[in-house]
Design an enzyme around this catalytic site. Structure first.
Site, PDB file in Angstrom:
ATOM      1  CB  SER A   1     -17.109 -20.983  74.855  1.00  0.00           C
ATOM      2  OG  SER A   1     -16.252 -20.779  73.766  1.00  0.00           O
ATOM      3  CD  GLN A   2     -15.821 -24.681  81.154  1.00  0.00           C
ATOM      4  OE1 GLN A   2     -14.773 -24.551  80.526  1.00  0.00           O
ATOM      5  NE2 GLN A   2     -15.863 -25.119  82.393  1.00  0.00           N
TER       6      GLN A   2
END
Length: 211
Positions: A60-61
């Site tokens: 994930s970011q």
């Protein structure tokens, strides 16, 4: 590539984008994200972007890791958190430095095996792993003060609501394709409160046969 200055730039960007929990930002600063991505992508590890980790999954970011973690911890410290979707183990590692115990479920065994190795390398020993279907949660060890889901469900799995302790918080992306929203669900005395937050984009939360 993985210098302290590069990490500091990421933290500054996350702060400017709205993250404000000093403990969460400090944990993201000191967690070596480059260990959780393929060596060929290590030079991009401290960009604020999701990156592929194989098996049609992503890490994930960093902003979203921070955002979801802040939401989970907003009401105070947690002693028992269920994570649905171990993935690379990066979100797991962040949680493990902020809560007493993490219980992490992953359906793709090879991803979870790699995550176990990375967390052992970082001496994070307060995580228990299960290879299983995240839609079912982990009822045997519940209930949980917090539940975090790192993939988008078509609807909120009932099993996760059932495994949420009174006052517990569930952070989950819900929706399909490009139409997904991040939800915060809190178990109240007489039911659940639901808060619709950000528009997001996650890989889908799968169910059925394990991989």
């Amino acid at each position: 590539m993985t210098s302290q200055r590069t990490r500091e730039r990421l933290i500054q960007r996350l702060y400017e984008e709205g993250l404000s929990n000093a403990r969460v930002l400090e944990v993201i600063r000191r967690t070596p994200r480059h260990l959780f991505v393929d060596e060929a992508l290590a030079h991009r590890a401290y960009e604020d972007t999701a990156l592929p980790i194989g098996h049609n999954q992503t890490i994930s970011q960093p902003y979203m890791v921070g955002r979801m973690t802040e939401l989970l911890l907003a009401a105070g410290p947690l002693d028992k958190v269920l994570e649905i979707g171990t993935g690379s183990g990066y979100q797991t590692a962040v949680l493990a430095q902020l809560v007493e115990r993490v219980f992490s479920v992953e359906r793709i065994q090879v991803l979870q095996d790699r995550a176990k190795e990375r967390l052992a390398e970082l001496s994070l020993r307060n995580v228990v792993f299960r290879w299983g279907d995240g839609w079912e949660g982990w009822n045997a060890l519940g209930p949980y003060n917090g539940i975090i889901v790192t993939a988008a469900a078509a609807q909120v799995p009932q099993a996760l609501l059932d495994q949420l302790a009174p006052g517990g918080r569930l952070v989950i992306p819900v929706g399909a394709g490009d139409v997904q929203q991040l939800l915060l669900i809190v178990r109240e005395e007489h039911g659940f409160s639901r808060h619709v937050l950000d528009a997001v984009r996650f890989v889908p939360l799968l169910n059925g046969p394990l991989a």
